[in-house]
Design a protein around this motif. Structure first.
Motif, PDB file in Angstrom:
ATOM      1  N   SER A  14      49.458  53.283  45.351  1.00  0.00           N
ATOM      2  CA  SER A  14      48.630  52.385  46.160  1.00  0.00           C
ATOM      3  C   SER A  14      49.525  51.503  47.013  1.00  0.00           C
ATOM      4  CB  SER A  14      47.726  51.536  45.260  1.00  0.00           C
ATOM      5  OG  SER A  14      48.510  50.711  44.421  1.00  0.00           O
ATOM      6  N   ASN A  15      48.922  50.831  47.987  1.00  0.00           N
ATOM      7  CA  ASN A  15      49.671  49.893  48.818  1.00  0.00           C
ATOM      8  C   ASN A  15      50.228  48.781  47.942  1.00  0.00           C
ATOM      9  OD1 ASN A  15      49.199  51.133  51.329  1.00  0.00           O
ATOM     10  ND2 ASN A  15      47.193  50.176  51.459  1.00  0.00           N
ATOM     11  N   SER A  16      51.450  48.378  48.210  1.00  0.00           N
ATOM     12  CA  SER A  16      52.065  47.300  47.456  1.00  0.00           C
ATOM     13  C   SER A  16      51.651  45.961  48.046  1.00  0.00           C
ATOM     14  CB  SER A  16      53.587  47.426  47.497  1.00  0.00           C
ATOM     15  OG  SER A  16      54.183  46.267  46.945  1.00  0.00           O
ATOM     16  N   VAL A 165      41.891  41.283  40.088  1.00  0.00           N
ATOM     17  CA  VAL A 165      41.786  40.734  41.445  1.00  0.00           C
ATOM     18  C   VAL A 165      42.115  39.249  41.430  1.00  0.00           C
ATOM     19  CG1 VAL A 165      40.181  40.222  43.334  1.00  0.00           C
ATOM     20  CG2 VAL A 165      40.176  42.483  42.273  1.00  0.00           C
ATOM     21  N   GLU A 166      41.582  38.519  40.442  1.00  0.00           N
ATOM     22  CA  GLU A 166      41.853  37.080  40.339  1.00  0.00           C
ATOM     23  C   GLU A 166      43.339  36.798  40.149  1.00  0.00           C
ATOM     24  OE1 GLU A 166      39.314  35.725  37.191  1.00  0.00           O
ATOM     25  OE2 GLU A 166      37.500  35.939  38.419  1.00  0.00           O
ATOM     26  N   SER A 167      44.026  37.661  39.406  1.00  0.00           N
ATOM     27  CA  SER A 167      45.461  37.467  39.186  1.00  0.00           C
ATOM     28  C   SER A 167      46.304  38.136  40.280  1.00  0.00           C
ATOM     29  CB  SER A 167      45.868  37.983  37.812  1.00  0.00           C
ATOM     30  OG  SER A 167      45.710  39.385  37.740  1.00  0.00           O
ATOM     31  N   GLU A 168      45.620  38.665  41.306  1.00  0.00           N
ATOM     32  CA  GLU A 168      46.259  39.297  42.463  1.00  0.00           C
ATOM     33  C   GLU A 168      47.116  40.504  42.081  1.00  0.00           C
ATOM     34  OE1 GLU A 168      48.209  36.389  44.928  1.00  0.00           O
ATOM     35  OE2 GLU A 168      46.355  35.256  45.213  1.00  0.00           O
ATOM     36  N   ASP A 169      46.714  41.203  41.038  1.00  0.00           N
ATOM     37  CA  ASP A 169      47.379  42.438  40.627  1.00  0.00           C
ATOM     38  C   ASP A 169      46.600  43.596  41.245  1.00  0.00           C
ATOM     39  OD1 ASP A 169      48.608  44.589  39.458  1.00  0.00           O
ATOM     40  OD2 ASP A 169      48.589  43.751  37.433  1.00  0.00           O
TER      41      ASP A 169
END
Length: 186
Positions: A14-16, A165-169
């Motif tokens: 996936s995109n980094s 998503v909340e932890s931006e992972d």
């Protein structure tokens, strides 16, 4: 360092979110729940995706050429070993058998994985690296309270997706999204 090795398989690309123009290669522990995200370049990501999807390019790509040369010489790729990580950079060896000789060659992890996919060789990592750098899916998926099999439910996957998503992972979020889509597909 603990020299115990664990086998990995390619789970996703996936995109980094960490580096613009880069991709996250997600390697998953075979017979385990840990995943190892490795940041790779766009060309290497493209080569790996082409192999994963079974696409045959009209002309050999670099990894195809190298695999063909090894096969023509009678050499066999025995395994790939991720042996070190330093400042977020993973270091790998490829082990080749040529006649009675075994050769160890230093390689970028992305190139080693692309070659392993083409030549059906196992991808290994030291346990210590997987423990330090890996993530566990169970850390993001709420535990089920029932005595049912440990297969995650749609609800627990959606909760885990929200946490990711909340932890931006976002790499993990992409994997969870794919698992959710698989469950929703009849």
């Amino acid at each position: 360092m603990n020299k115990t090795k664990k086998e990995l398989q390619v789970l996703n690309i996936s995109n980094s979110q960490e580096q613009a123009g880069a991709y996250a290669l997600v390697l998953g522990e075979v017979d385990g729940d840990r995943q190892l995200p490795v940041i790779i370049g766009s060309n290497e990501a493209q080569y790996i995706v082409i192999e994963l999807r079974g696409i045959v390019p009209p002309r050999p790509l670099t990894h195809n050429l190298f695999a063909s040369v090894l096969e023509a010489m009678g050499a066999k790729l025995m395994r790939v070993l991720i042996y070190r990580v330093e400042n977020g950079i993973f270091y790998s060896y490829i082990y080749l058998r040529y006649g009675e000789n075994i050769m160890r060659v230093d390689a970028r992890t992305s190139d080693a994985v692309a070659l392993a996919l083409r030549m059906n060789a196992p991808i290994l990592v030291y346990e210590e690296i997987l423990e330090q750098e890996g993530i566990r899916m169970e850390d993001f998926i709420e535990k089920e309270t029932s005595a049912s099999p440990r297969k995650p439910t749609l609800q627990s996957l959606e909760a885990a997706l929200q946490k990711a998503v909340e932890s931006e992972d976002y790499e993990l979020a992409a994997q969870l999204r794919d698992q959710i889509n698989q469950l929703k597909t009849p």
